[in-house]
Scaffold this active site. Structure first.
Site, mmCIF file in Angstrom:
data_model
loop_
_atom_site.group_PDB
_atom_site.id
_atom_site.type_symbol
_atom_site.label_atom_id
_atom_site.label_comp_id
_atom_site.label_asym_id
_atom_site.label_seq_id
_atom_site.Cartn_x
_atom_site.Cartn_y
_atom_site.Cartn_z
ATOM 1 N N LYS A 22 43.795 28.242 48.615
ATOM 2 C CA LYS A 22 42.846 28.427 48.056
ATOM 3 C C LYS A 22 42.914 28.438 46.531
ATOM 4 C CE LYS A 22 42.065 32.636 47.079
ATOM 5 N NZ LYS A 22 41.643 33.831 45.843
ATOM 6 N N ASN A 23 43.765 28.818 45.937
ATOM 7 C CA ASN A 23 43.736 29.023 44.676
ATOM 8 C C ASN A 23 44.187 27.549 43.870
ATOM 9 O OD1 ASN A 23 43.129 31.375 44.548
ATOM 10 N ND2 ASN A 23 45.289 32.284 44.441
ATOM 11 N N ARG A 92 36.315 34.529 40.704
ATOM 12 C CA ARG A 92 37.131 34.510 39.138
ATOM 13 C C ARG A 92 37.142 33.225 38.864
ATOM 14 N NH1 ARG A 92 38.280 37.769 35.607
ATOM 15 N NH2 ARG A 92 40.125 37.055 34.420
ATOM 16 N N CYS A 116 38.048 39.707 42.429
ATOM 17 C CA CYS A 116 38.793 40.946 42.954
ATOM 18 C C CYS A 116 39.083 41.896 41.769
ATOM 19 C CB CYS A 116 39.827 40.736 43.646
ATOM 20 S SG CYS A 116 39.794 39.945 45.552
ATOM 21 N N ARG A 121 41.844 42.263 33.484
ATOM 22 C CA ARG A 121 41.641 40.596 33.809
ATOM 23 C C ARG A 121 40.956 39.792 32.562
ATOM 24 N NH1 ARG A 121 40.737 38.887 39.838
ATOM 25 N NH2 ARG A 121 42.190 37.222 39.363
ATOM 26 N N ASP A 124 41.177 36.040 27.379
ATOM 27 C CA ASP A 124 41.540 35.540 25.797
ATOM 28 C C ASP A 124 42.275 34.447 25.829
ATOM 29 O OD1 ASP A 124 43.236 37.622 27.111
ATOM 30 O OD2 ASP A 124 44.451 37.374 25.200
ATOM 31 N N GLN A 125 43.203 34.337 26.775
ATOM 32 C CA GLN A 125 43.876 32.981 26.570
ATOM 33 C C GLN A 125 43.198 31.847 27.001
ATOM 34 O OE1 GLN A 125 47.161 33.422 25.208
ATOM 35 N NE2 GLN A 125 46.255 35.477 25.037
ATOM 36 N N ASP A 304 50.299 38.452 44.488
ATOM 37 C CA ASP A 304 49.266 38.416 45.628
ATOM 38 C C ASP A 304 49.869 38.737 46.867
ATOM 39 O OD1 ASP A 304 47.622 37.573 43.735
ATOM 40 O OD2 ASP A 304 47.523 35.473 44.539
ATOM 41 N N ARG A 396 37.551 36.147 51.689
ATOM 42 C CA ARG A 396 37.445 35.189 50.377
ATOM 43 C C ARG A 396 38.599 34.236 50.733
ATOM 44 N NH1 ARG A 396 36.091 38.747 45.329
ATOM 45 N NH2 ARG A 396 36.261 36.737 44.344
HETATM 46 C C1 EPZ Z 1 45.449 33.734 39.543
HETATM 47 O O1 EPZ Z 1 44.696 34.403 38.944
HETATM 48 C C2 EPZ Z 1 44.903 33.910 40.836
HETATM 49 N N1 EPZ Z 1 43.638 33.465 41.152
HETATM 50 C C3 EPZ Z 1 45.066 35.184 41.424
HETATM 51 O O2 EPZ Z 1 44.880 35.187 42.984
HETATM 52 C C4 EPZ Z 1 46.550 35.507 41.204
HETATM 53 O O3 EPZ Z 1 47.003 37.037 41.524
HETATM 54 C C5 EPZ Z 1 46.925 35.434 39.871
HETATM 55 O O4 EPZ Z 1 46.867 34.067 39.327
HETATM 56 C C6 EPZ Z 1 48.398 35.541 39.405
HETATM 57 O O5 EPZ Z 1 49.245 34.677 40.046
HETATM 58 C C7 EPZ Z 1 43.403 32.156 41.096
HETATM 59 O O6 EPZ Z 1 44.192 31.314 41.118
HETATM 60 C C8 EPZ Z 1 41.890 31.817 41.419
HETATM 61 P P1 EPZ Z 1 46.612 35.017 35.636
HETATM 62 P P2 EPZ Z 1 44.369 34.512 37.467
HETATM 63 O O7 EPZ Z 1 45.540 34.436 34.334
HETATM 64 O O8 EPZ Z 1 44.527 33.125 36.895
HETATM 65 C C9 EPZ Z 1 46.605 38.124 32.125
HETATM 66 C C10 EPZ Z 1 44.284 36.176 44.946
HETATM 67 O O9 EPZ Z 1 44.489 37.271 45.385
HETATM 68 N N2 EPZ Z 1 45.722 37.421 31.232
HETATM 69 O O10 EPZ Z 1 47.509 34.285 35.957
HETATM 70 O O11 EPZ Z 1 43.198 35.387 36.975
HETATM 71 C C11 EPZ Z 1 46.165 38.826 33.125
HETATM 72 O O12 EPZ Z 1 45.370 39.891 32.904
HETATM 73 C C12 EPZ Z 1 44.256 36.103 43.334
HETATM 74 O O13 EPZ Z 1 44.231 35.026 45.485
HETATM 75 C C13 EPZ Z 1 45.388 37.698 30.045
HETATM 76 O O14 EPZ Z 1 46.080 38.695 29.501
HETATM 77 O O15 EPZ Z 1 45.616 35.254 36.923
HETATM 78 C C14 EPZ Z 1 47.357 39.178 34.157
HETATM 79 O O16 EPZ Z 1 48.006 40.221 33.846
HETATM 80 C C15 EPZ Z 1 43.754 37.431 42.823
HETATM 81 N N3 EPZ Z 1 44.808 36.806 29.392
HETATM 82 C C16 EPZ Z 1 48.332 37.930 33.845
HETATM 83 O O17 EPZ Z 1 47.776 37.513 32.395
HETATM 84 C C17 EPZ Z 1 43.979 35.967 29.892
HETATM 85 O O18 EPZ Z 1 43.368 35.265 29.037
HETATM 86 C C18 EPZ Z 1 48.156 37.046 34.857
HETATM 87 O O19 EPZ Z 1 46.749 36.442 35.080
HETATM 88 C C19 EPZ Z 1 44.351 35.578 31.092
HETATM 89 C C20 EPZ Z 1 45.314 36.309 31.780
#
Ligand code: EPZ
Length: 429
Positions: A22-23, A92, A116, A121, A124-125, A304, A396
């Site tokens: 999915k992702n 998301r 979710c 979440r 900023d990055q 996850d 989802r």
């Molecule tokens: C992806 O979310 C996945 N979603 C999530 O899967 C998964 O849990 C997550 O990666 C971690 O592996 C999709 O791919 C659509 P991140 P993402 O940016 O990209 C912080 C599922 O169940 N962060 O890697 O949103 C954030 O808060 C879902 O399938 C910042 O601080 O996750 C977190 O602590 C849920 N600033 C960490 O980084 C930012 O700009 C990792 O988040 C971005 C993220």
């Protein structure tokens, strides 16, 4: 509102076929809008998140045709709408349309993503990356808007390892002038799959799967045919279902390397793991043993897969500790699990789990996608009947979840109302 009703107690035995990731699919579908030529995508999971993304892409004016349940054809040459508000409010990954459209058209707007509810979440990055490439990013009236006269390659150091930011920056940078370097990049299998997809469209991305990704911008991308990798988390969920129900499941169409952190934990918990080229068999014959788990970016243990292993450890002998280091709000399901008899204390980002002999059936509600799947696993082990509400979250990201479980011997049905629950109970008394 549809629910699952489950009679627990059957070990899951047999074979299950895993679908596309999915992702990876969500990012790949968005990036298919970056060329005027036709893109064919195969092994696409038929889930509500991927379907919402397809509707959102169609709302831009792109041509979207489902050529089969798991294949889609996209031609984005007629895009005329660069601000997308419909269909994607709840997903998301809507933010991937930002990177894709900004890269190709130098302007894009999407509703601020929600997805979710597992933590703050921030994005900023993503914004830092787009800004470094020369875009102006504004948030107004719930819409995040990014635009640029021209995008120019840059050196970007991510403050946190972010899957979404890594992928989004790869998209925009692929059509920027010159070179971009992303440091502290995410290394998840779907990041690599996404880079492979974009390269198959003519992008020049090197280093995906390592901490440093180098991108040379190109003027245009072309059409491609691409098959999405198997879903690491769907596979892992069935691995944990085998462990928790003391079952024996062969999980087919997987990349065993992507499952190593999960296999390692299951071995510590006393399961047997048999790997072949594209399958993993999990055999659990006796009570699970306790262990400790900390979620980390890949190749660490995935966030996850945190609720699923917590559910299994809730039945293991001894005390286990699970630490969630990615999302601060990912233990919400513990209250529901407690109602099934679990003995778990959550302190901040740590769950202290005292294994119990069994769970007992209850009416519980899925708070999010993975926690919902974990509660289904708990119900499959539990004594008596359980009802899982809010299964829209589970749908989802799991295709035909109930059918796949039934094929493994689970007693589970999707029902609409209490009358059907009564019927189920009579049938399975
Ligand atoms: C992806 O979310 C996945 N979603 C999530 O899967 C998964 O849990 C997550 O990666 C971690 O592996 C999709 O791919 C659509 P991140 P993402 O940016 O990209 C912080 C599922 O169940 N962060 O890697 O949103 C954030 O808060 C879902 O399938 C910042 O601080 O996750 C977190 O602590 C849920 N600033 C960490 O980084 C930012 O700009 C990792 O988040 C971005 C993220």
């Amino acid at each position: 509102m549809e629910k699952y009703v489950i009679k627990g107690g059957n070990p899951l035995v047999g074979e299950v076929e895993i679908g596309g990731a999915k992702n990876a699919a969500l990012a790949i579908l968005a990036a298919a809008t970056m060329t005027d030529e036709t893109v064919y995508i195969d092994n696409m999971p038929d889930e509500s998140d991927t379907n919402a993304m397809l509707q959102a892409i169609a709302s831009t004016g792109a041509f979207v045709e489902r050529t089969g349940r798991h294949s889609v054809k996209i031609n984005a040459s007629q895009i005329h709408n660069y601000t997308i508000e419909d269909y994607i409010k709840k997903i998301r990954a809507s933010y991937y349309l930002l990177g894709a459209l900004l890269g190709k058209y130098k302007q894009a707007g999407v509703v601020l993503p929600s997805g979710c509810n597992i933590g703050l979440r921030p994005i900023d990055q993503h914004i830092k990356g787009f800004t470094a490439l020369g875009a102006k990013v504004n948030i107004e009236h719930g819409i995040i808007d990014a635009r640029a006269q021209a995008l120019v390659g840059s050196h970007i150091y991510l403050d946190v390892v972010s899957v979404g930011a890594t992928i989004n920056i790869m998209m925009a940078a692929s059509m920027a002038e010159g070179k971009t370097i992303i440091e502290n990049a995410a290394k998840e299998p779907h990041v690599v799959d996404f880079a492979n997809f974009l390269n198959s469209m003519g992008a020049n991305i090197k280093g995906a799967g390592t901490d440093v990704i180098r991108i040379k911008g190109v003027e245009r991308l072309h059409g491609t045919e691409y098959t999405i990798i198997p879903d690491q988390i769907e596979a892992g969920t069935f691995m944990l279902a085998a462990a928790a129900t003391k079952g024996d499941i062969t999980i087919k169409n997987v990349i065993p390397k992507h499952l190593e952190s999960i296999s390692a934990k299951l071995i510590e918990m006393g399961c047997q793991i048999h790997e072949s080229d594209d399958a993993v068999r999990v055999v659990a014959t006796r009570r699970l043993q306790n262990t400790h788990v900390k979620t980390l970016p890949y190749p660490g243990y995935p966030t996850d897969m945190q609720p699923q292993i917590t559910v299994a450890l809730g039945l293991a002998s001894g005390i286990s500790i699970v630490t969630e280091s990615i999302f601060e709000n990912r233990f919400k399901y513990v209250d529901e699990l407690t109602r099934m008899g679990a003995s778990i204390k959550v302190e901040g980002s740590t769950a202290i789990i005292e294994g119990v002999d069994k769970y007992t059936g209850a009416v519980v509600s899925a708070p999010d996608l993975r926690a919902g799947a974990a509660l289904v696993i708990a119900a499959l082990t539990a004594e008596g009947y359980s009802t899982i509400e809010d299964i829209k979250y589970i749908e989802r990201g799991y295709e035909d979840f109930d059918q796949k479980l039934r094929d493994l011997g689970a007693i589970i049905e999707k029902v609409d109302d209490d009358k059907e629950i009564q019927k189920f109970k009579l049938k399975n008394a």
